[in-house]
Design an enzyme around this catalytic site. Structure first.
Site, PDB file in Angstrom:
ATOM      1  N   LYS A 117       0.806  -1.230   0.000  1.00  0.00           N
ATOM      2  CA  LYS A 117       0.000   0.000   0.000  1.00  0.00           C
ATOM      3  C   LYS A 117       0.834   1.273   0.000  1.00  0.00           C
ATOM      4  O   LYS A 117       0.466   2.251  -0.640  1.00  0.00           O
ATOM      5  CB  LYS A 117      -0.917   0.027   1.231  1.00  0.00           C
ATOM      6  CG  LYS A 117      -2.021  -1.015   1.232  1.00  0.00           C
ATOM      7  CD  LYS A 117      -2.880  -0.791   2.462  1.00  0.00           C
ATOM      8  CE  LYS A 117      -4.004  -1.766   2.563  1.00  0.00           C
ATOM      9  NZ  LYS A 117      -4.975  -1.387   3.599  1.00  0.00           N
ATOM     10  N   ASP A 145      -9.962   2.903   2.667  1.00  0.00           N
ATOM     11  CA  ASP A 145      -9.957   2.343   4.034  1.00  0.00           C
ATOM     12  C   ASP A 145     -10.677   3.253   5.033  1.00  0.00           C
ATOM     13  O   ASP A 145     -11.415   2.773   5.904  1.00  0.00           O
ATOM     14  CB  ASP A 145      -8.525   2.091   4.508  1.00  0.00           C
ATOM     15  CG  ASP A 145      -7.897   0.870   3.854  1.00  0.00           C
ATOM     16  OD1 ASP A 145      -8.637  -0.059   3.491  1.00  0.00           O
ATOM     17  OD2 ASP A 145      -6.661   0.852   3.709  1.00  0.00           O
ATOM     18  N   ALA A 178      -0.508   3.895  15.875  1.00  0.00           N
ATOM     19  CA  ALA A 178      -0.040   4.985  15.003  1.00  0.00           C
ATOM     20  C   ALA A 178       0.580   4.449  13.720  1.00  0.00           C
ATOM     21  O   ALA A 178       1.415   5.103  13.110  1.00  0.00           O
ATOM     22  CB  ALA A 178       0.961   5.864  15.755  1.00  0.00           C
TER      23      ALA A 178
HETATM   24  P1  ATR Z   1      -0.499  -1.194  10.355  1.00  0.00           P
HETATM   25  O1  ATR Z   1      -0.064  -0.567   9.077  1.00  0.00           O
HETATM   26  O2  ATR Z   1      -1.329  -2.425  10.190  1.00  0.00           O
HETATM   27  O3  ATR Z   1      -1.124  -0.220  11.290  1.00  0.00           O
HETATM   28  P2  ATR Z   1       2.082  -1.031  11.673  1.00  0.00           P
HETATM   29  O4  ATR Z   1       2.441   0.194  10.941  1.00  0.00           O
HETATM   30  O5  ATR Z   1       3.106  -2.107  11.859  1.00  0.00           O
HETATM   31  O6  ATR Z   1       0.852  -1.787  11.004  1.00  0.00           O
HETATM   32  O7  ATR Z   1       1.496  -0.598  13.093  1.00  0.00           O
HETATM   33  C1  ATR Z   1       1.205  -1.518  14.086  1.00  0.00           C
HETATM   34  C2  ATR Z   1       0.659  -0.772  15.297  1.00  0.00           C
HETATM   35  O8  ATR Z   1       0.501  -1.708  16.359  1.00  0.00           O
HETATM   36  C3  ATR Z   1       1.595   0.312  15.813  1.00  0.00           C
HETATM   37  O9  ATR Z   1       0.821   1.332  16.407  1.00  0.00           O
HETATM   38  C4  ATR Z   1       2.395  -0.463  16.861  1.00  0.00           C
HETATM   39  O10 ATR Z   1       2.992   0.345  17.859  1.00  0.00           O
HETATM   40  P3  ATR Z   1       4.492   0.911  17.638  1.00  0.00           P
HETATM   41  O11 ATR Z   1       4.350   2.091  16.720  1.00  0.00           O
HETATM   42  O12 ATR Z   1       4.943   1.278  19.005  1.00  0.00           O
HETATM   43  O13 ATR Z   1       5.278  -0.218  17.027  1.00  0.00           O
HETATM   44  C5  ATR Z   1       1.302  -1.291  17.476  1.00  0.00           C
HETATM   45  N1  ATR Z   1       1.866  -2.431  18.186  1.00  0.00           N
HETATM   46  C6  ATR Z   1       2.365  -3.567  17.652  1.00  0.00           C
HETATM   47  N2  ATR Z   1       2.815  -4.381  18.630  1.00  0.00           N
HETATM   48  C7  ATR Z   1       2.609  -3.731  19.817  1.00  0.00           C
HETATM   49  C8  ATR Z   1       2.831  -4.059  21.181  1.00  0.00           C
HETATM   50  N3  ATR Z   1       3.380  -5.217  21.555  1.00  0.00           N
HETATM   51  N4  ATR Z   1       2.460  -3.149  22.119  1.00  0.00           N
HETATM   52  C9  ATR Z   1       1.899  -1.964  21.776  1.00  0.00           C
HETATM   53  N5  ATR Z   1       1.649  -1.599  20.488  1.00  0.00           N
HETATM   54  C10 ATR Z   1       1.999  -2.482  19.524  1.00  0.00           C
END
Ligand code: ATR
Length: 280
Positions: free
Chosen positions: A73, A110, A134
């Site tokens: 994307k 989306d 985020a």
């Molecule tokens: P997507 O595009 O699907 O949103 P991404 O950009 O990888 O995927 O984002 C994943 C989200 O899940 C992020 O907000 C991530 O937090 P970080 O920015 O701190 O990485 C959050 N996330 C993933 N694993 C996490 C965890 N164990 N605890 C808290 N937040 C988590």
């Protein structure tokens, strides 16, 4: 066999890497059959480094367009010839439309899907919305909430720098992840836009004790359909909206652009998709 008139059968597809588990072929296939449209919608595995070449072959192959899923994307932003306002704002393309002149337009549906899913569940703008996460999904959620008219939106994320970036881009405040549970005291809509709670990922461990009884909780995760967050909300008697509807609603404008018509999200469709999800 030659068709009686030479109008080509409209073609569309979803591209991703991997793409085998995508529900989009089943979803578009349902509507094609329902509307009696002789179109095709396939899943095509494309590695990121091959996306540009793959997109450029679409006009010559008679494709009306394609949907894009992870991890393509964001990559598509720099490939397509034009971007619509939503794709620019969200910073991701989930729909590429082939123009009559062969040009590729990148769109994003989306945010539309997220908003329509809430509206279909009678969740209307008003009060404070708290968004957890985020990443790319959170960007679509923030675009949707601000477009819907939520004028009190707060974002929080484990990594504060990412929350602050998102907060700047969408002109909303960011709060510390550690303060999220306490901040729920006057929240009317809580959105999980992190990947936590998804099958194979850790659970989202956050207490909902402070949420008012009038609050709604929604999750962009739809595998499982009822995430731990939604279960906890339901057990507290709160209104919940699952994430499957976002997937179904984001596909409506894509289908309309590929094949025409105005497909609906119905209980029959939800059941059909959930049946297909059992083996994923
Ligand atoms: P997507 O595009 O699907 O949103 P991404 O950009 O990888 O995927 O984002 C994943 C989200 O899940 C992020 O907000 C991530 O937090 P970080 O920015 O701190 O990485 C959050 N996330 C993933 N694993 C996490 C965890 N164990 N605890 C808290 N937040 C988590």
């Amino acid at each position: 066999m030659l068709r009686p008139n030479s109008t080509p059968v409209p073609k569309a597809a979803v591209m991703g890497w991997p793409v085998a588990h995508s529900l989009s072929p089943r979803l578009h296939g349902f509507w094609l059959q329902k509307h009696g449209i002789p179109g095709t919608y396939e899943a095509i595995g494309i590695e990121p480094q091959n996306l540009e070449a793959a997109l450029r072959t679409l006009p010559g192959q008679g494709f009306r367009g394609v949907n894009l899923t992870v991890p393509l994307k964001e990559i598509a932003l720099n490939i397509v010839d034009d971007l619509d306002a939503a794709a620019q704002r969200i910073g991701a393309v989930n729909l590429v439309i082939v123009g009559a002149d062969g040009k590729l337009e990148g769109r994003n549906t989306d945010a539309y899907g997220f908003a329509q899913n809430l509206l279909a569940a009678n969740v209307l703008p008003g009060g404070k919305a708290l968004v957890l996460g985020a990443g790319g999904a959170a960007r679509a959620v923030l675009a949707a909430l601000t477009d819907m008219g939520f004028d009190d939106v707060v974002v929080t994320n484990r990594t504060p720098e990412r929350a602050q970036k998102l907060a700047r881009d969408f002109s909303v405040p960011a709060i510390d992840w550690a303060d999220a549970a306490a901040a729920m005291v006057d929240v009317s809509l809580l959105v999980n836009a992190t990947s936590l709670g998804m099958k194979g990922q850790p659970p989202l461990e956050i207490t909902l004790d402070a949420l008012p009884q009038s609050a709604t909780v929604t999750d962009i995760v739809y595998v499982p359909l009822e995430t731990g967050l939604l279960r906890a909300a339901r057990q507290r008697g709160l209104k919940t909206v699952d994430g499957l509807g976002m997937l179904l609603h984001q596909a409506r404008p894509a289908f309309a652009a590929f094949f025409g018509g105005d497909p609906e999200v119905t209980e029959e469709l939800r059941h059909f998709i959930l049946e297909g999800k059992k083996d994923t």
